[in-house]
Scaffold this motif. Sequence first.
Motif, PDB file in Angstrom:
ATOM      1  N   THR A 657       0.782  -1.168   0.018  1.00 36.12           N
ATOM      2  CA  THR A 657      -0.056  -0.092  -0.017  1.00 36.12           C
ATOM      3  C   THR A 657       0.748   1.041   0.196  1.00 36.12           C
ATOM      4  O   THR A 657       1.984   1.231   0.735  1.00 36.12           O
ATOM      5  CB  THR A 657      -0.800  -0.058   1.327  1.00 36.12           C
ATOM      6  OG1 THR A 657      -1.684  -1.076   1.125  1.00 36.12           O
ATOM      7  CG2 THR A 657      -1.739   1.204   1.105  1.00 36.12           C
ATOM      8  N   ALA A 658       0.567   2.245  -0.978  1.00 34.20           N
ATOM      9  CA  ALA A 658       1.305   3.410  -0.898  1.00 34.20           C
ATOM     10  C   ALA A 658       1.045   4.200   0.188  1.00 34.20           C
ATOM     11  O   ALA A 658       0.023   4.237   0.848  1.00 34.20           O
ATOM     12  CB  ALA A 658       0.908   4.258  -2.086  1.00 34.20           C
ATOM     13  N   ARG A 659       2.029   5.040   0.707  1.00 30.82           N
ATOM     14  CA  ARG A 659       2.032   5.943   2.026  1.00 30.82           C
ATOM     15  C   ARG A 659       2.176   7.463   1.402  1.00 30.82           C
ATOM     16  O   ARG A 659       3.019   7.420   0.579  1.00 30.82           O
ATOM     17  CB  ARG A 659       2.807   5.388   3.058  1.00 30.82           C
ATOM     18  CG  ARG A 659       2.619   4.139   3.614  1.00 30.82           C
ATOM     19  CD  ARG A 659       3.371   3.968   4.818  1.00 30.82           C
ATOM     20  NE  ARG A 659       4.837   3.468   4.477  1.00 30.82           N
ATOM     21  CZ  ARG A 659       5.800   3.565   5.058  1.00 30.82           C
ATOM     22  NH1 ARG A 659       5.590   3.580   6.622  1.00 30.82           N
ATOM     23  NH2 ARG A 659       7.099   3.160   4.675  1.00 30.82           N
ATOM     24  N   TRP A 660       1.575   8.223   2.292  1.00 30.17           N
ATOM     25  CA  TRP A 660       1.890   9.713   1.866  1.00 30.17           C
ATOM     26  C   TRP A 660       2.596  10.392   2.860  1.00 30.17           C
ATOM     27  O   TRP A 660       2.442  10.537   4.285  1.00 30.17           O
ATOM     28  CB  TRP A 660       0.562  10.348   1.986  1.00 30.17           C
ATOM     29  CG  TRP A 660      -0.427   9.868   0.794  1.00 30.17           C
ATOM     30  CD1 TRP A 660      -1.360   8.666   1.158  1.00 30.17           C
ATOM     31  CD2 TRP A 660      -0.445  10.140  -0.649  1.00 30.17           C
ATOM     32  NE1 TRP A 660      -2.155   8.522  -0.188  1.00 30.17           N
ATOM     33  CE2 TRP A 660      -1.626   9.284  -1.170  1.00 30.17           C
ATOM     34  CE3 TRP A 660       0.299  10.896  -1.391  1.00 30.17           C
ATOM     35  CZ2 TRP A 660      -2.059   9.310  -2.396  1.00 30.17           C
ATOM     36  CZ3 TRP A 660      -0.097  10.984  -2.681  1.00 30.17           C
ATOM     37  CH2 TRP A 660      -1.145  10.130  -3.319  1.00 30.17           C
ATOM     38  N   ARG A 661       3.639  10.909   2.486  1.00 31.04           N
ATOM     39  CA  ARG A 661       4.878  11.808   3.179  1.00 31.04           C
ATOM     40  C   ARG A 661       4.752  13.051   2.871  1.00 31.04           C
ATOM     41  O   ARG A 661       5.010  13.479   1.793  1.00 31.04           O
ATOM     42  CB  ARG A 661       5.937  11.501   3.371  1.00 31.04           C
ATOM     43  CG  ARG A 661       7.103  11.890   4.263  1.00 31.04           C
ATOM     44  CD  ARG A 661       8.225  11.177   3.920  1.00 31.04           C
ATOM     45  NE  ARG A 661       9.124  11.815   2.979  1.00 31.04           N
ATOM     46  CZ  ARG A 661      10.471  11.386   2.456  1.00 31.04           C
ATOM     47  NH1 ARG A 661      10.689  10.141   3.163  1.00 31.04           N
ATOM     48  NH2 ARG A 661      10.745  11.845   1.343  1.00 31.04           N
ATOM     49  N   VAL A 666       4.947  11.252   7.703  1.00 36.83           N
ATOM     50  CA  VAL A 666       4.081  10.386   6.985  1.00 36.83           C
ATOM     51  C   VAL A 666       2.712  10.687   7.619  1.00 36.83           C
ATOM     52  O   VAL A 666       2.426  10.642   8.724  1.00 36.83           O
ATOM     53  CB  VAL A 666       4.291   8.790   7.125  1.00 36.83           C
ATOM     54  CG1 VAL A 666       3.126   8.052   6.770  1.00 36.83           C
ATOM     55  CG2 VAL A 666       5.719   8.364   6.505  1.00 36.83           C
ATOM     56  N   GLN A 669      -2.030   6.620   4.299  1.00 37.02           N
ATOM     57  CA  GLN A 669      -1.897   5.708   3.288  1.00 37.02           C
ATOM     58  C   GLN A 669      -3.000   5.517   2.502  1.00 37.02           C
ATOM     59  O   GLN A 669      -4.199   5.799   2.973  1.00 37.02           O
ATOM     60  CB  GLN A 669      -1.113   4.345   3.881  1.00 37.02           C
ATOM     61  CG  GLN A 669      -2.205   3.583   4.689  1.00 37.02           C
ATOM     62  CD  GLN A 669      -1.439   2.396   5.292  1.00 37.02           C
ATOM     63  OE1 GLN A 669      -0.366   2.213   5.088  1.00 37.02           O
ATOM     64  NE2 GLN A 669      -2.252   1.318   6.031  1.00 37.02           N
ATOM     65  N   GLY A 670      -2.732   4.669   1.415  1.00 34.66           N
ATOM     66  CA  GLY A 670      -3.867   4.243   0.427  1.00 34.66           C
ATOM     67  C   GLY A 670      -4.033   5.313  -0.800  1.00 34.66           C
ATOM     68  O   GLY A 670      -3.310   6.020  -0.985  1.00 34.66           O
ATOM     69  N   LEU A 686       5.375  10.251  -2.497  1.00 40.18           N
ATOM     70  CA  LEU A 686       4.595   9.022  -2.417  1.00 40.18           C
ATOM     71  C   LEU A 686       5.484   7.942  -2.219  1.00 40.18           C
ATOM     72  O   LEU A 686       6.313   7.608  -3.153  1.00 40.18           O
ATOM     73  CB  LEU A 686       3.819   8.899  -3.926  1.00 40.18           C
ATOM     74  CG  LEU A 686       2.970   7.574  -3.945  1.00 40.18           C
ATOM     75  CD1 LEU A 686       1.712   7.383  -3.069  1.00 40.18           C
ATOM     76  CD2 LEU A 686       2.472   7.610  -5.462  1.00 40.18           C
ATOM     77  N   ASP A 688       6.529   3.818  -1.437  1.00 39.38           N
ATOM     78  CA  ASP A 688       6.276   2.379  -1.670  1.00 39.38           C
ATOM     79  C   ASP A 688       6.068   1.425  -0.313  1.00 39.38           C
ATOM     80  O   ASP A 688       6.450   2.273   0.773  1.00 39.38           O
ATOM     81  CB  ASP A 688       6.981   1.673  -2.557  1.00 39.38           C
ATOM     82  CG  ASP A 688       8.423   1.494  -2.312  1.00 39.38           C
ATOM     83  OD1 ASP A 688       8.562   1.633  -1.032  1.00 39.38           O
ATOM     84  OD2 ASP A 688       9.451   1.154  -3.149  1.00 39.38           O
ATOM     85  N   GLY A 689       5.669   0.472  -0.428  1.00 37.32           N
ATOM     86  CA  GLY A 689       5.523  -0.592   1.056  1.00 37.32           C
ATOM     87  C   GLY A 689       7.075  -0.514   1.695  1.00 37.32           C
ATOM     88  O   GLY A 689       6.876  -0.488   2.777  1.00 37.32           O
TER      89      GLY A 689
END
Length: 726
Positions: A657-661, A666, A669-670, A686, A688-689
Amino acid sequence: MVAVVAGLVGVWGGACAQTLPTFAQTRAAHPVSDFQLLDRRGEVLQTLRLDPKRRVLAWVPIEHMSPSLLRAMLLSEDQRFYEHSGVDWSAVASSAWANLWNTRTRGASTVTMQLAGLLDEDLARRGGRSFRQKLGQAWVASRLETQWTKAQILEAYLNRVPLRGELVGVSAAAQTLFGKRASGLDMRESAMLAAMLRGPNSPVETISARACGVLRAMRQNCEGLTDEVGAVLRRKALTVADAPQWAPHFARLALQPGGPAAQRSTLDATWQRVAVQSLRRHLAELSGRQVEDGAVLVLDNASGEVRVWVGSSGSQLSESAQVDHVLARRQPGSTLKPFLYELAIERRLITAASLLDDSPAQIATAAGLYLPQNYDKQYRGWISARASLGSSLNIPAVRLSLMLTPEAVFERLNAFGLRLPETGGFYGPSLALGSADVTLLGLTNAYRALANGGKYSDAVLPGGETRGAVGKRVSARQVADPKASFIVGDMLADNNARALTFGLSSALALPFPASVKTGTSKDMRDNWCIGWTSRYTVGVWVGNSSGEAMQQVSGVSGAAPVWREVMLALHAGRMPEAVEAPRGVVAQQTRFDSGQEPPRREWFIAGTEQAVIQSAGTAIALSNPTDGAIYALDPDIPPAAQRLRFAHEGRLERGATARWRLDGRVIGQGPTLDWLPMPGRHELALLDGRGHVLQQVRFEVRGAGLRASTPRRGAPQAGASASSPG
């Protein structure tokens, strides 16, 4: 009396020292009114009217005139033509002085004397000939007889003599009045023309009576002649519109001031007619879709000669029928993509099996963000260069042009003869999608260079222009790598490679090898289909001269059906040979480890071949916000209603699942995340896992003076409005 007249003629000759033209000069200066364009075998393709006041056709040699015509003319005008020396002194003696110089009748005027009046305007009749003009004609006639042969005199006379109405010469009269060439006239038709010499515009009864006299001298009966003469004179005169009208634009290109009345071209009449009819029929079938113009061009690969040149769909379909759309500049759309791929393969940046990224792209330019999209607004993720070019995907092409740089693409396109007027920086990345204007002639000839292994030469055109002259070979120069050119040609000939966009049974699929590319310009203003076999290169353009957009007409539905019909006609009865791979190109069985595409036999430049194409992962990209975007907060709207949604397209590896920073932290996610915009400049990444950065953008939020308290971090946000990128 004869001696007196002869003495006057001698005096006139001593007083006049004008130069008499030779027969060759007279024939070369023949003032035709109609220019005829012939195909390469001599068939008439086009007639252009040059003089609206007179109709004078090409010079006809005497051996191509009907014997009946020659006999009738001499019986009517000069029965002792082969016996006298320009002036028939026997006729002078028998007709007496008054008859010789009577201004209302020819009297003893010979064919040679009449020709003298046709060659010299000062000796021509103006309301009847004067005594001085008669003397001048007699003197010039005597000189003609010493310098020209009898056959030359008679030939010149029959080509220059005025006949009925605007008609000059027996060729124009025969074709206009009888629908025949001068060689096909029978005795009765010949007698009618001979009867018109003394009074071209005389009434039916007068011409009939004179023609009857000629026929009787030829021992023929005159039964029904009056009705025949009446029918001929009532017949609607043939006009240029009645003549062959298959290549008006090429005829104007070939027409040269002072040049020959009939010029043989490199066009092929059979193929020219097929192209004209196919274009008109197909545009008629597209009636109601706002399309009326088109053009077709066929070039011989080996010689560069033009075999077909259709500049317009014609006046029945187009309001701009006089515009030569082969030479008009239009936006070529995706038809420029093969040159990008060729250059990238030549520079070893990619191979035909390399995986390219077809995911959303955000490209910063001086004018703001450039957001290229595919024709169908969909994305394929990682896709091979072969399938990308065959399916005409836009985003991989734009990314490829950035790898090459727009300036390098610009220079390569000009090396192929497209003569783009601006610079690579002016067009930017949009050049990969055909933002520059080109001509059908230039683009088709550039494809011909690809067909010839990257070897460029000008197309062979009439007029001695920089693009060549008929019959003149233009030296070729190598502008692209023959190995890369072959590979691109193979990619464009692969029906499976284009199946993703066009299917397996489109108009592009021919029963023989053919490399082809379609293109549609912005707002559907232009449709293109350009392609080649080992023998010919064919280019088709469909659109509107006015620049108006078409309705639901793409390259595969607009130009491609015409391209297909022309290609089939060109190779009817003789299939083209397959193009052989040049040295330095190797075939390699290749498979994709992720199974994205089926295994295949692929072509590589030696040293770049790969048996296994490693997976590039799953393409994923930010769709919002865009890099450089500026968002303005409205103080009159509650903060909770001005949330900004972060979103990405594509998927990560299975289970990830992609995470947002945001600004180093952070925040969620989603595939999407709503955030309450805070004034200031921000950096969004953006991940990655495994925490690796997949993409990163910067954006700004403006709008101080929010009356509400600062919301808690992570609360749902929405409603921020985006302004133009800064």
